[in-house]
Structure formats: C-alpha cells, structure tokens
Design an enzyme around this catalytic site. Structure first.
Site: not given
Ligand code: DHB
Ligand code: FE
Length: 278
Positions: A12, A59, A192, A239
């Site tokens: 997401h 979040h 990420h 996550e």
């Molecule tokens: C991004 C990824 C995420 O899981 C999130 O919650 C907010 C931003 C991103 O890669 O920009």
């Molecule tokens: Fe996220």
C-alpha cells in the site's frame, strides 16, 4: 460455516491514490503495477466474496503515538476514510459486519489474544487503496472487518506472534455459523524504508524469498526477530507482518493463483499475491 476462500496480499503506498485520481493506470511508470491487479479482479468477480477481513497497519489516522494498540479490530457498522495529508481523494464509506466482528473478538479473547475493540474506526490508505485496486468503481460489494497490527511504534509484535494471531483468526472465521465466503486482504510491505540513512532501501532478494516462502514454507519469516526484519526489509518493510498473518489465516495448504513484483512504486517494493485455499 464461514469459509476463507482466498488471501490477497499487496503493498500500500499513498501515491497509488494520486495515480488513481489522475487516471495514470496506463502511464509507463504505473502500468506494471496496476496490471498486476487484473487477474485478481477477475478472480473476485468469479468467487464473489461476502466479507473481506483486512489486515493492515494504521499510520496515524485512527491511532496516534499516544495510544497504540499492538492488535486492534473494528466492530463498527461503517468505516470511513479521512484526509491523512497526502492530498489524495477520500473514498466512500465501507459497510462493516458487527456480528462477525464480535464473534472474532470473542474467539480471539477466548484464545488469549486481547485485541483493542473499536466501535468507531477511521481507515487509512493502507485499507482504502488496496480496496480501490480490487474494486476500482469504489462501489464496495462486500462487508469488511478491519484488523490492525502495530508496525509504526516500537515495540512491534514478533513475526511468530503475528503468525499465531493469523492462525487464531482463521479458526475464529471457521467457527462462525454463517455461510459467508470470506477473503483475507493483507496490506503492507514489501521492502521499504522511508527514513534515516537507509531511506530508499529495497531488498529484492529478500522480498522474492519471502513471497516464495508463503507457498513453500509459510512460517519461514518467523525465524526473524523485529531487528532482523528491519535489517532485511527496512523500517517500513516490517509491514510484511500483514502478509504473514494473512497466510496463517489460510491454514496448511494454499495454491498460488497469481503474483506480481515491481520496484519501485514511490519508495516501496510493491508485491502482490493471490493465494487460494487448497
Ligand atoms: C510509502 C509507503 C508506505 O507503506 C506508506 O505507508 C507511506 C508511503 C511510500 O513508499 O511512499
Ligand atoms: Fe505503510
């Protein structure tokens, strides 16, 4: 008896909301990502689930750092989205299933998983955007039960704990006397990191191994503690715990019907899987 007919796991990223609003599905940057969902939508059209249990991490829209439950579950008749500051349009409200929610709560507390019960709950991009990818007209044909796992504020639940939560949720769905067809949607990951020295970190080897493990050795990721998961997948890559809990809800045998992996979308390695109950 309610039946879990499949599990869908996806990343997401707020930027997906902007891409939808601007109709960028065919744009070269976005096409490899959006095209991944075509077979999933076909499958959903065939199986027509009644309920989606959505495993995701909030979040900061519903829970903030002052009150952060490790595990929480919605028991509301309706769930609304709200502006999180990303500048993306909000989506129409989702219809809840309070009776099923309370059954899951009773069963889970009975199994010593003491979830925070939310009779009001806002749902953020981690919930709304995957739903919008599955049903682009946003005319939601399913009822929903949101389940949140904290991945934003230490200490996080371990992978093993999330696996056990998923198993307990699977048993709880199976013991619901209704005849609903249930799909589990787990959103988050894959690798990420949005902050610090390693901002932009992506680990393709780990992601692909993790995706593979969900069919070949599903509790494989339980060997990692939180620090090891952060090391492998990044601070936000944890996550992927939602994927693990989703897989655990599905029991011993699943069949992979579809998967997609594309890097990057925004700062994130985007992964997608559809696992059908065997
Ligand atoms: C991004 C990824 C995420 O899981 C999130 O919650 C907010 C931003 C991103 O890669 O920009
Ligand atoms: Fe996220």
């Amino acid at each position: 008896m309610a039946q879990i007919i499949g599990g869908i796991t996806t990343s997401h990223v707020p930027a997906i909301g902007r891409a939808i609003a601007k109709n960028l599905q065919q744009d070269p940057y976005w096409k490899p990502f959006f095209d991944g969902f075509i077979p999933i939508r076909q499958w959903l059209g065939d199986v027509k689930p009644d309920v989606v249990v959505v495993l995701y991490n909030d979040h900061g829209l519903n829970f903030f750092l002052d009150k952060m439950p490790t595990f929480s579950i919605g028991a509301a008749p309706e769930y609304r989205n709200a502006d999180e500051g990303w500048g993306i349009p909000t989506v129409p409200p989702f219809m809840g299933d309070p009776a099923l929610s309370w059954h899951l709560i009773e069963q889970l507390v009975g199994e010593e998983f003491d979830l925070t019960t939310c009779q009001e709950m806002k749902v953020d991009h981690a919930f709304t955007l995957p739903m919008a990818l599955l049903w682009p007209d946003q005319n939601w044909p399913v009822r929903v039960v949101p389940v949140c796992i904290n991945t934003v504020q230490a200490p996080l639940p371990s992978a093993t704990r999330c696996w056990k939560l998923g198993q307990a949720l699977g048993r709880a769905v199976a013991s619901w006397p209704g005849d609903e067809k249930v799909v589990v949607l787990g959103t988050g990951g894959l690798s990420h990191q949005l902050d610090g020295e390693r901002a932009g970190f992506i680990n393709k080897d780990f992601d692909l191994k993790f995706m593979d493990s969900l069919t070949t050795d599903p509790s494989w990721a339980c060997q990692f503690n939180t620090h090891q998961l952060v090391e492998q997948a990044g601070t936000q890559g944890v996550e992927l715990l939602m994927w693990l809990a989703t897989r655990a809800m599905q029991g011993d045998e699943v069949r992979k019907l579809h998967s997609n992996y594309h890097i990057p979308i925004s700062n994130t390695a985007s992964g997608l899987m559809l696992l059908q109950a065997a």
